[in-house]
Design a protein around this motif. Structure first.
Motif, PDB file in Angstrom:
ATOM      1  N   PHE A 125      88.235 -14.448  55.977  1.00  0.00           N
ATOM      2  CA  PHE A 125      86.986 -14.580  55.011  1.00  0.00           C
ATOM      3  C   PHE A 125      87.262 -13.980  53.855  1.00  0.00           C
ATOM      4  CE2 PHE A 125      82.902 -12.928  53.449  1.00  0.00           C
ATOM      5  CZ  PHE A 125      82.290 -14.284  53.535  1.00  0.00           C
ATOM      6  N   ALA A 126      87.938 -12.677  53.780  1.00  0.00           N
ATOM      7  CA  ALA A 126      88.077 -11.908  52.512  1.00  0.00           C
ATOM      8  C   ALA A 126      89.056 -12.644  51.706  1.00  0.00           C
ATOM      9  CB  ALA A 126      88.661 -10.670  52.850  1.00  0.00           C
ATOM     10  N   TYR A 127      90.074 -13.335  52.236  1.00  0.00           N
ATOM     11  CA  TYR A 127      90.982 -14.328  51.259  1.00  0.00           C
ATOM     12  C   TYR A 127      90.327 -15.412  50.848  1.00  0.00           C
ATOM     13  CZ  TYR A 127      95.207 -11.724  52.301  1.00  0.00           C
ATOM     14  OH  TYR A 127      96.265 -10.752  52.333  1.00  0.00           O
ATOM     15  N   LEU A 128      89.285 -16.020  51.635  1.00  0.00           N
ATOM     16  CA  LEU A 128      88.809 -17.403  51.147  1.00  0.00           C
ATOM     17  C   LEU A 128      87.784 -16.915  50.239  1.00  0.00           C
ATOM     18  CD1 LEU A 128      88.299 -20.404  51.851  1.00  0.00           C
ATOM     19  CD2 LEU A 128      86.636 -19.599  53.523  1.00  0.00           C
ATOM     20  N   VAL A 129      86.856 -15.913  50.316  1.00  0.00           N
ATOM     21  CA  VAL A 129      85.726 -15.662  49.524  1.00  0.00           C
ATOM     22  C   VAL A 129      86.485 -15.162  48.087  1.00  0.00           C
ATOM     23  CG1 VAL A 129      85.272 -13.425  50.054  1.00  0.00           C
ATOM     24  CG2 VAL A 129      83.326 -14.851  49.469  1.00  0.00           C
ATOM     25  N   ALA A 130      87.622 -14.349  48.212  1.00  0.00           N
ATOM     26  CA  ALA A 130      88.053 -13.966  46.965  1.00  0.00           C
ATOM     27  C   ALA A 130      88.542 -15.227  46.136  1.00  0.00           C
ATOM     28  CB  ALA A 130      89.287 -12.947  47.158  1.00  0.00           C
ATOM     29  N   TRP A 131      89.099 -16.259  46.697  1.00  0.00           N
ATOM     30  CA  TRP A 131      89.776 -17.383  45.947  1.00  0.00           C
ATOM     31  C   TRP A 131      88.578 -18.072  45.711  1.00  0.00           C
ATOM     32  CZ3 TRP A 131      90.254 -22.474  48.550  1.00  0.00           C
ATOM     33  CH2 TRP A 131      90.877 -23.463  47.996  1.00  0.00           C
ATOM     34  N   ARG A 146      78.706  -7.052  48.890  1.00  0.00           N
ATOM     35  CA  ARG A 146      79.740  -7.713  49.459  1.00  0.00           C
ATOM     36  C   ARG A 146      79.733  -7.676  51.179  1.00  0.00           C
ATOM     37  NH1 ARG A 146      83.515  -5.254  45.524  1.00  0.00           N
ATOM     38  NH2 ARG A 146      84.196  -3.898  47.602  1.00  0.00           N
ATOM     39  N   VAL A 147      79.333  -6.281  51.210  1.00  0.00           N
ATOM     40  CA  VAL A 147      79.144  -6.199  52.939  1.00  0.00           C
ATOM     41  C   VAL A 147      78.010  -7.081  53.567  1.00  0.00           C
ATOM     42  CG1 VAL A 147      78.842  -4.442  54.587  1.00  0.00           C
ATOM     43  CG2 VAL A 147      80.490  -3.990  52.930  1.00  0.00           C
ATOM     44  N   LEU A 148      77.060  -7.203  52.731  1.00  0.00           N
ATOM     45  CA  LEU A 148      75.855  -7.766  53.304  1.00  0.00           C
ATOM     46  C   LEU A 148      76.141  -9.144  53.299  1.00  0.00           C
ATOM     47  CD1 LEU A 148      72.627  -7.993  53.967  1.00  0.00           C
ATOM     48  CD2 LEU A 148      72.224  -8.314  51.505  1.00  0.00           C
ATOM     49  N   ILE A 149      76.569  -9.808  52.285  1.00  0.00           N
ATOM     50  CA  ILE A 149      77.100 -11.077  52.403  1.00  0.00           C
ATOM     51  C   ILE A 149      78.205 -11.380  53.487  1.00  0.00           C
ATOM     52  CG2 ILE A 149      78.490 -13.134  51.187  1.00  0.00           C
ATOM     53  CD1 ILE A 149      76.868 -11.823  48.429  1.00  0.00           C
ATOM     54  N   THR A 150      78.973 -10.486  53.490  1.00  0.00           N
ATOM     55  CA  THR A 150      80.121 -10.813  54.695  1.00  0.00           C
ATOM     56  C   THR A 150      79.584 -10.807  56.055  1.00  0.00           C
ATOM     57  OG1 THR A 150      81.652  -9.919  53.144  1.00  0.00           O
ATOM     58  CG2 THR A 150      82.298 -10.000  55.693  1.00  0.00           C
ATOM     59  N   THR A 151      78.651  -9.886  56.434  1.00  0.00           N
ATOM     60  CA  THR A 151      77.975  -9.769  57.524  1.00  0.00           C
ATOM     61  C   THR A 151      77.081 -10.740  58.085  1.00  0.00           C
ATOM     62  OG1 THR A 151      76.351  -8.166  56.878  1.00  0.00           O
ATOM     63  CG2 THR A 151      78.529  -7.335  57.826  1.00  0.00           C
ATOM     64  N   LEU A 152      76.323 -11.100  56.914  1.00  0.00           N
ATOM     65  CA  LEU A 152      75.492 -12.406  57.125  1.00  0.00           C
ATOM     66  C   LEU A 152      76.191 -13.715  57.563  1.00  0.00           C
ATOM     67  CD1 LEU A 152      72.571 -11.839  54.390  1.00  0.00           C
ATOM     68  CD2 LEU A 152      72.519 -11.814  56.956  1.00  0.00           C
TER      69      LEU A 152
END
Length: 190
Positions: free
Chosen positions: A139-145, A158-164
């Motif tokens: 997810f971290a690589y995908l969203v950064a890209w 960022r943490v809110l979006i990631t956990t959601l």
């Protein structure tokens, strides 16, 4: 001794001609269980007003408290009083991650004192990590890209979006898959 709460789910069929009697019988069982140490709650439902399949759930603080209830003379008496019109079909015991994130792979009828072992907490933690780590990295690589300026967003956002995004994937895809793949390691057969 493991102090993990245990939830027991029992499916029973009821003689349709004795619904009123079965209703009183079911409530009597719950009332008896409430008097036992470690009792955490219970409930029962019918599949429908014209159905003969009923479900009861009860929860005890740990295996010892549950065993005390299941081996009690009061419970034996209660079960005997309903034997002419209520018949047990299946029983499930749930604790830990398998009760929250995975459907049971098999249903077994259990009797007092014979449940499947609960994986130790460290095995549950390893299982969760094995699902969470690769998903989080991907997810971290995908969203950064895909999202320009992602690294510039406040950490809380960022943490809110990631956990959601990741919580439903973990709950409905990753943990059921990982627990299914590791089931022999989590609960080896004796």
């Amino acid at each position: 001794m493991d102090n993990t709460p245990i939830t027991v789910s029992i499916e029973r069929t009821v003689d349709p001609a004795r619904i009123t009697e079965a209703t009183a019988w079911m409530q009597t069982g719950i009332n008896l269980a409430t008097t036992y140490p470690g009792f955490l709650g219970s409930g029962w439902v019918r599949s429908g007003s014209d159905r003969t399949r009923w479900h009861i759930l009860y929860r005890f603080a740990d295996a010892a408290a549950l065993l005390h209830w299941e081996q009690s003379p009061e419970r034996a008496w209660w079960l005997e009083t309903g034997s002419g019109f209520v018949h047990e079909q299946k029983t499930e015991r749930r604790t830990g991650i398998e009760g929250w994130f995975d459907e049971p792979t098999a249903i077994t009828v259990e009797h007092a004192g014979t449940g499947s072992p609960v994986p130790p907490r460290w095995k549950q933690a390893v299982t969760i990590w094995l699902g969470f780590f690769p998903l989080n990295v991907a997810f971290a690589y995908l969203v950064a890209w895909l999202v320009p300026g992602w690294d510039g967003l406040p950490t809380v956002l960022r943490v809110l979006i990631t956990t959601l995004c990741l919580t439903p994937i973990m709950t409905y895809v990753m943990l059921p898959t990982v627990t299914r793949l590791l089931r022999r390691w989590l609960a080896p057969r004796s």
